[in-house]
Design a protein around this motif. Structure first.
Motif, short mmCIF file in Angstrom:
data_model
loop_
_atom_site.label_atom_id
_atom_site.label_comp_id
_atom_site.label_asym_id
_atom_site.label_seq_id
_atom_site.Cartn_x
_atom_site.Cartn_y
_atom_site.Cartn_z
N TYR A 167 48.53 -44.62 -79.89
CA TYR A 167 49.15 -43.86 -80.94
C TYR A 167 49.16 -45.03 -82.55
N LEU A 223 54.52 -35.09 -81.60
CA LEU A 223 54.98 -34.26 -82.33
C LEU A 223 56.23 -35.13 -82.82
N ASP A 224 56.33 -33.52 -83.26
CA ASP A 224 57.87 -33.73 -84.16
C ASP A 224 59.30 -33.24 -83.15
N GLU A 225 60.09 -34.52 -82.67
CA GLU A 225 60.68 -33.61 -81.78
C GLU A 225 61.45 -32.08 -82.14
N ALA A 226 61.94 -31.59 -83.54
CA ALA A 226 61.90 -30.32 -84.12
C ALA A 226 61.53 -29.20 -83.88
N ASP A 227 59.47 -30.11 -83.90
CA ASP A 227 59.35 -28.82 -84.19
C ASP A 227 59.36 -28.06 -82.84
N TYR A 248 55.26 -36.87 -76.98
CA TYR A 248 56.67 -36.98 -78.20
C TYR A 248 56.62 -39.07 -79.01
N ASP A 255 55.00 -23.70 -84.39
CA ASP A 255 54.78 -24.83 -84.87
C ASP A 255 53.74 -25.49 -84.18
N ARG A 300 53.39 -47.57 -85.70
CA ARG A 300 53.63 -47.44 -84.26
C ARG A 300 53.16 -48.56 -82.94
#
Ligand code: GLC
Length: 717
Positions: free
Chosen positions: A607, A367-371, A542, A463, A632
């Protein structure tokens, strides 16, 4: 007493009565131990305390580190991690001033519905053996006796205390006994025999398996302890090879810590018979304490009548004292142990992460932490610690999915339960009156309205949606089906329809049906992750940590497993269960039937993006270079399978798991990996000739799973 205590000299001094006291449990005056041997004060033999269990130390009213369930340990495919886990269990056992840990449980996962699969390791004997042996080494390294259980062929909970198992010698040796032999070779000081019978003889008095195989063929020098209330007749048990009868006290005393109920109902604060009304789900799996002929009462007369040789009673006592001496029970410099240390908390989190299996991922993870996240699920307020039964543990600290995600997310987190809490089982909350209406202990507001539609709406506004769901499993009962309980499938479908970036996080006791798998963006299996649930979930979602786990059990549609659809095979008919599938359990079955499992044994995404290069045979091992060609860092579990050649008249699996190596690989790096080939995968057991390795060529597969082979090599034997 000096470190090199002369056990034989002590045994020489024992009276018959004192020797018998070392073979049967009694009440722990402190009411803490699960089983208690009083010792022999006259000869400075201290008490010996036995305690559950495989997920952590269980002492009524006390806390300890709640480690992930054993299935998460084996999902890491990493014996070093398993050994570290065993050592931590041993330290906690000593920290609680106990001497024997009633773990590991290592029955092969034959029946996907088995209520105790979370306590076990795998459908495969090699993975089970390597994981269990490492855990035993870890436990014993901390001056604690490890107790591999339940010997043998206790592969279901339904009718476990009365059931007889009809299993062929080849399957018995190759699948069910092999892991126990590995734990004996690893130095286990005790073995717990199981409730069931085998080929017509109760395991508690099975001379061939308790004495001829375990003690004489394998050289086991420790003691065989019964499961609780599992012995039937005393003399056949003692002469058959049982060394310690547990618990040796009544159920009433066991559950009330020795306080007896008074004359009337309830008595003065202890338990009365009326209190012990186990939930009906457990009925078929509970032993009948009244059926036990106790050693304390029966052995003196049996010896007098010559039914039990006097020498045998002193051998029983000697085995107990030998195992005790081996872990320093007589010494002053014994390991102190420790409970709930920072190191154990970190290990609980690390094992939960390493045991996490990423089943599907269309790229939504990490996930994008800003989601902005919609966190959905009926039990997101609590860590899933384990299943019901003797393995239940109570941690000092625990993190729920809510806490883990809220701590990690930078975007908003909207919580929607969607459904009422899915209630787990506990074998220990019978007869109490807590948990009345409104106090569901799940963090939901009393009177909260649960709405799938509201959960879907929350998902639509976010999101990404993370749906955390669980099954329910317990000792003494088997799961009715392989579906998520209550309306969790419906909840997942509704959320997936509202947001195409839906992630499902599973907490299950074993295989589970995933009918919505093509409608969601990712599926993560974390089993019963223990006290670090929330932190482990967030770390993997994350991308702070790679989901290092692979499936130790095949996930397949219900009805396709070898024990499905035939009552003879499960749960048995007329008191007998027939292992007619032979060695074809798990992936061996699916390979033989060409049935396509949902997710094969050994499956799991990373990942990282890996490429296998230059695989080769090097003596009794495989070497291969694994390149992380992604951007990654990640972890890869290199697996090796052996495809045996056809042998006239012998049904052999298409492939057998022969070992694995788990390795972290940074982006752009190449790791050189070496995987020893476990002999057990090359051997077969021939009832006439014993263990046999057929000469000739074997194909060796280097793979990501039983369904994803990356290279084939040839091995001559
Ligand atoms: C239970 C379990 C066993 C446990 C023992 C003591 O019935 O089968 O795993 O260690 O009794 O609680």
């Amino acid at each position: 007493m000096s470190p090199d205590t002369d056990v034989a000299a002590i045994v020489e001094e024992l009276t018959l009565a004192e020797a018998i006291e070392l073979t049967v449990g009694t009440s722990d005056p402190t009411a803490r131990a699960t089983g208690y041997l009083a010792g022999v004060p006259r000869l400075d033999v201290p008490p010996i305390r036995l305690v559950d269990g495989p997920l952590g130390v269980r002492i009524p009213g006390e806390t300890s580190t709640a480690f992930p369930a054993p299935l998460a340990v084996s999902a890491a495919f990493d014996a070093d991690l398993a050994r570290e886990h065993g050592a931590a269990l041993g330290r906690e056992t000593r920290g609680k001033d106990q001497d024997v840990l009633l773990a590991p449980g290592l029955n092969v996962i034959r029946v996907p519905h088995n209520g105790r699969n979370f306590e076990y390791y795998s459908e495969d004997p090699v993975l089970t053996a390597s994981t269990a042996a490492a855990v035993v080494e870890g436990i014993q390294s901390q001056d604690v006796v490890a107790t591999p259980k339940h010997y043998v062929a206790n592969n279901q909970e339904t009718d476990r205390a009365a059931l007889d198992v009809d299993v062929g010698e080849r399957a018995l040796r190759e699948l069910y006994l092999a892991p126990f032999r590995a734990t004996v070779d690893a130095g286990a000081g005790a073995v717990m025999s199981s409730y069931n019978g085998l080929d017509g003889t109760p395991m508690s008095e099975h001379r061939r398996l308790l004495t001829d195989v375990l003690k004489e063929e394998w050289g086991f020098s420790g003691f065989v302890v019964s499961d609780w209330f599992a012995t039937r007749e005393a003399a056949p048990a003692a002469t058959g090879g049982m060394d310690v009868e547990m618990p040796g006290v009544s159920m009433l005393e066991l559950l009330s810590g020795g306080e007896q109920g008074g004359e009337d109902e309830g008595g003065d604060g202890g338990f009365s018979p009326a209190d012990i009304d186990f939930p009906e789900e457990f009925a078929s799996g509970m032993p009948d304490p009244e059926s036990v002929e106790g050693f304390r009462e029966a052995l003196p007369g049996a010896v007098e009548r010559g039914e039990v040789p006097r020498k045998r009673v002193f051998d029983m006592a000697q085995r107990v004292l030998t195992a005790a001496e081996d872990v320093g029970v007589f010494d002053d410099d014994r390991a102190d142990g420790a409970v709930d240390t920072e190191a154990h908390r970190e290990l609980a989190r690390r094992v939960a992460i390493r045991g996490s299996v990423l089943l599907e991922n269309d790229g939504v993870l990490p996930l994008d932490e800003a989601d902005d996240v919609a966190l959905i699920g009926p039990n997101v307020d609590e860590a899933v610690l384990g299943g019901g039964g003797s393995s239940e543990t109570t941690p000092v600290v625990e993190t729920s999915p809510i806490e883990g995600i809220e701590e990690r997310a930078a975007g908003s987190v909207t919580v929607a339960h969607g459904l009422p809490p899915v209630e787990g089982f506990s074998m220990f909350d019978f007869g109490d009156d807590e948990g009345e209406e409104g106090e569901d202990g799940h963090g939901s507001e009393p009177g909260e309205e649960y709405s799938v539609d509201d959960a879907a709406a929350a998902a639509a506004d976010a999101d990404v949606a993370v749906v955390v769901v669980r099954d329910v499993a317990s000792e003494a009962t088997d799961r009715e089906d392989l579906r998520l309980p209550d309306r969790q499938d419906e909840l997942i479908e509704a959320v997936a329809a509202a947001n195409d970036r839906t992630v499902v996080a599973l907490n299950t006791s074993g295989p589970i049906e995933v009918p919505w798998r093509e409608d969601v963006a990712a599926v993560l299996e974390q089993w019963y992750p223990g006290q670090a649930h929330g932190h482990a979930l967030a770390a993997v979602l994350y991308g702070d940590e790679d989901p290092g786990g692979r499936l130790p059990v095949t996930f397949a549609p219900e009805g396709t497993y070898p024990t499905d659809g035939d009552e003879r095979r499960f749960p048995g008919v007329e008191g007998t269960v027939h292992y007619e599938e032979g060695v074809f359990v798990g992936y061996r079955h699916f390979d033989a039937t060409d049935a396509t499992p949902t997710y094969p044994f050994g499956h799991g995404e990373s990942y990282a993006d890996v490429a296998y290069r230059d695989a080769a045979i090097d003596g009794d091992a495989v070497t291969v270079d694994v390149a992380n060609v992604g951007d990654r860092d990640g972890r890869e579990v290199v697996q090796v399978y052996v495809r045996p050649q056809a042998v006239e008249g012998v049904d052999r699996p298409v492939r057998e798991f022969a070992g694995a190596a788990s390795v972290g690989i940074e982006a752009g790096e190449v790791a050189s990996v070496r995987v020893p080939i476990d002999d057990l995968a090359l051997q077969r057991y021939d009832p006439a000739d014993g263990w046999t390795v057929d000469p000739g060529e074997y194909t060796v597969e280097v793979a990501r799973s039983a369904g994803d082979v990356r290279a084939e090599l040839s091995l001559e034997r």
